[in-house]
Design an enzyme around this catalytic site. Structure first.
Site, short mmCIF file in Angstrom:
data_model
loop_
_atom_site.label_atom_id
_atom_site.label_comp_id
_atom_site.label_asym_id
_atom_site.label_seq_id
_atom_site.Cartn_x
_atom_site.Cartn_y
_atom_site.Cartn_z
N GLN A 1 0.98 -1.15 0.02
CA GLN A 1 -0.22 -0.24 -0.28
C GLN A 1 0.82 1.31 0.38
OE1 GLN A 1 -2.53 -2.08 3.17
NE2 GLN A 1 -4.32 -0.11 2.40
N HIS B 1 0.78 -9.30 4.46
CA HIS B 1 -0.04 -8.51 4.73
C HIS B 1 -0.67 -8.27 3.34
CE1 HIS B 1 -2.28 -5.10 6.79
NE2 HIS B 1 -2.60 -4.81 5.48
N ASN C 1 -1.55 -10.66 8.16
CA ASN C 1 -2.46 -9.58 8.62
C ASN C 1 -3.91 -10.43 8.16
OD1 ASN C 1 -2.75 -6.67 8.67
ND2 ASN C 1 -3.76 -6.93 6.97
N GLU C 2 -4.66 -9.70 9.61
CA GLU C 2 -6.09 -9.93 9.42
C GLU C 2 -6.51 -11.53 8.94
OE1 GLU C 2 -8.08 -7.38 7.40
OE2 GLU C 2 -7.69 -6.32 9.30
C1 BGC Z 1 -6.17 -3.59 6.16
C2 BGC Z 1 -5.34 -2.41 5.40
C3 BGC Z 1 -6.83 -2.28 4.61
C4 BGC Z 1 -8.07 -1.37 5.83
C5 BGC Z 1 -8.87 -0.29 5.67
C6 BGC Z 1 -7.26 -3.58 7.05
O1 BGC Z 1 -8.77 -4.08 6.08
O2 BGC Z 1 -5.32 -4.49 7.10
O3 BGC Z 1 -4.47 -3.07 4.53
O4 BGC Z 1 -6.41 -0.62 4.54
O5 BGC Z 1 -8.73 -2.01 6.82
O6 BGC Z 1 -9.71 -0.97 5.06
#
Ligand code: BGC
Length: 425
Positions: free
Chosen positions: A18, A112, A156-157
């Site tokens: 990003q 990520h 991540n997530e």
């Molecule tokens: C993610 C980010 C994303 C943010 C805002 C999260 O789900 O980890 O990469 O930019 O939300 O939508």
């Protein structure tokens, strides 16, 4: 003054794809350039943080933050299967050193959302091969920089693919999209992490997390390792069907990941809003709620609710690895303040929360939405790459400096022509 515990971590977060720019060996880059594409625009140079990290870290430090969360890009470290780029590893080593030099403790995420194309072509996150391949890469990274990091998150997530599938948030891939993805990436779009919540996803991802953690532990035994989970405040309508649907939703998108996190050193909580489950089983914003630019309910209180849930279900310390707002900056200030009031209260009630990273340090590439969404406390003019500190950055910096709420309005960081900070004003 409502003080936070001594040593509380105050940071802002980004992710490699990003912000870095030019991440052309990744699956995401290929999908952005497919024609047609489900991405609004390509990431291109992003905000060129690959080149400008030193100035960017200087701004964050000048604001008063004491930590930075970023991600290490697998597609740069291993651009072809088994081919390790020492130059990329050295880049991240320099970035990590630059964090410490400026008083920012570095927290790295190993995955990520983006994956090297070679892995995507072998099925990416829909393939059981992902676990060994990901763990091998994590081991290589940990050998080089593990001892220099304050904490590391594997994935991540980790639950987002399951959530995206379940909430029918998957883009509607037409035959033209599929053909274009096959041409650009050499695979179906489902191999991309966010879209990969197919049958067996939770087992595959947890297997990848566990193997990655073992590889990191072997190389850097003292490093604190966890995963991050997308956790929203979850409520239901006052109705038996709605309650049953919410229970089922929790079982699909939280429970397996909460269980796996019990063995970790911490859990990363990432919260943006509140979700309501209705009696027909759908989920969405409660009726009449204020919307953010992303279309989420404006709900700063959701963060503390998510932390309380994660603490109760995992029993491990919490790092708030993301909490953020897209939209006008005055509302962002209100959002940060409101979210932190809830966090302060949760800590007073005994919830073990160790730190807070605002998402995001900079306006950046918001995946399928492109550059239109603005989550940053720092704006970026992408033509000149000049950084512009917003009032919310000064507010967060002042809170971090005081390690407490109820601060005077923060000082604004003055930037030079190149965007580097030259003082406060
Ligand atoms: C993610 C980010 C994303 C943010 C805002 C999260 O789900 O980890 O990469 O930019 O939300 O939508």
């Amino acid at each position: 003054m409502r003080a936070f515990p001594e040593g509380f971590v105050w940071g802002a977060a980004t992710a490699a794809h990003q912000v870095e720019g030019g991440n052309s060996s990744s699956d995401c880059w290929a999908l952005e350039h497919a024609n047609p594409s489900v991405f609004a625009e390509p990431s291109g140079d992003a905000i060129d943080q690959y080149g400008r990290y030193a100035d960017d870290l200087a701004i964050l430090a000048a604001l008063g933050l004491n930590a930075y969360r970023f991600s290490i890009e697998w597609a740069r470290v291993e651009p072809e299967e088994g081919v390790i780029s020492m130059a990329a590893l050295d880049h991240y080593k320099r970035l990590i050193e630059a964090c410490w030099t400026r008083g920012l403790e570095p927290s790295a995420t190993l995955h990520h959302f983006t994956t090297p194309r070679w892995m995507a072509r072998q099925g990416g996150w829909t393939s059981p091969k992902i676990a060994d391949a990901f763990a091998r890469y994590c081991g290589v990274v940990a050998e080089h920089v593990g001892d220099d990091l304050a904490s590391a998150a594997t994935i991540n997530e980790i639950n987002i693919p399951a959530l995206v599938r379940r909430s029918r948030m998957l883009p509607d891939f037409s035959e033209a999209h599929r053909k274009a993805a096959r041409e650009a990436l050499g695979a179906e779009p489902e191999v991309f992490f966010m879209f990969a919540g197919t049958e067996g996803y939770a087992e595959r991802a947890i297997d990848a997390h566990r193997k990655a953690r073992e590889a990191i532990d072997a190389a850097s035994p003292d490093l604190a390792v966890g995963m991050t989970i997308s956790i929203q405040e979850e409520v239901s309508e006052d109705d038996d069907n709605a309650r049953a649907a919410l229970k089922e939703r929790r079982a699909a998108i939280y429970d397996p990941f909460y269980d796996a996190a019990q063995d970790d050193d911490f859990v990363g909580v990432q919260t943006y809003t509140r979700m309501m489950t209705f009696r027909d089983g759908r989920t969405g914003r409660p009726k009449g709620a204020e919307k953010t630019a992303m279309g989420y309910e404006y709900r700063p209180q959701a963060l503390a609710a998510a932390c309380r849930d994660a603490a109760a279900k995992t029993g491990v310390p919490i790092l708030i690895t993301e909490s953020g707002y897209s939209g006008a900056d005055a509302r962002r200030c209100h959002f940060i303040q409101g979210a932190l009031e809830g966090v302060h209260k949760a800590i007073a009630d005994g919830v073990d929360i160790r730190g807070y990273y605002y998402w995001s340090a900079f306006d950046n590439f918001e995946w399928m939405s492109g550059y239109g969404q603005k989550f940053g406390i720092i704006a970026v003019d992408r033509t000149t790459q000049k950084r512009l500190v917003k009032p919310s950055a000064a507010l967060l910096g002042a809170i971090a400096t005081a390690n407490a709420l109820d601060v005077e309005e923060g000082e604004t960081v003055v930037l030079s022509e190149t965007g580097a900070p030259v003082g406060t004003g």
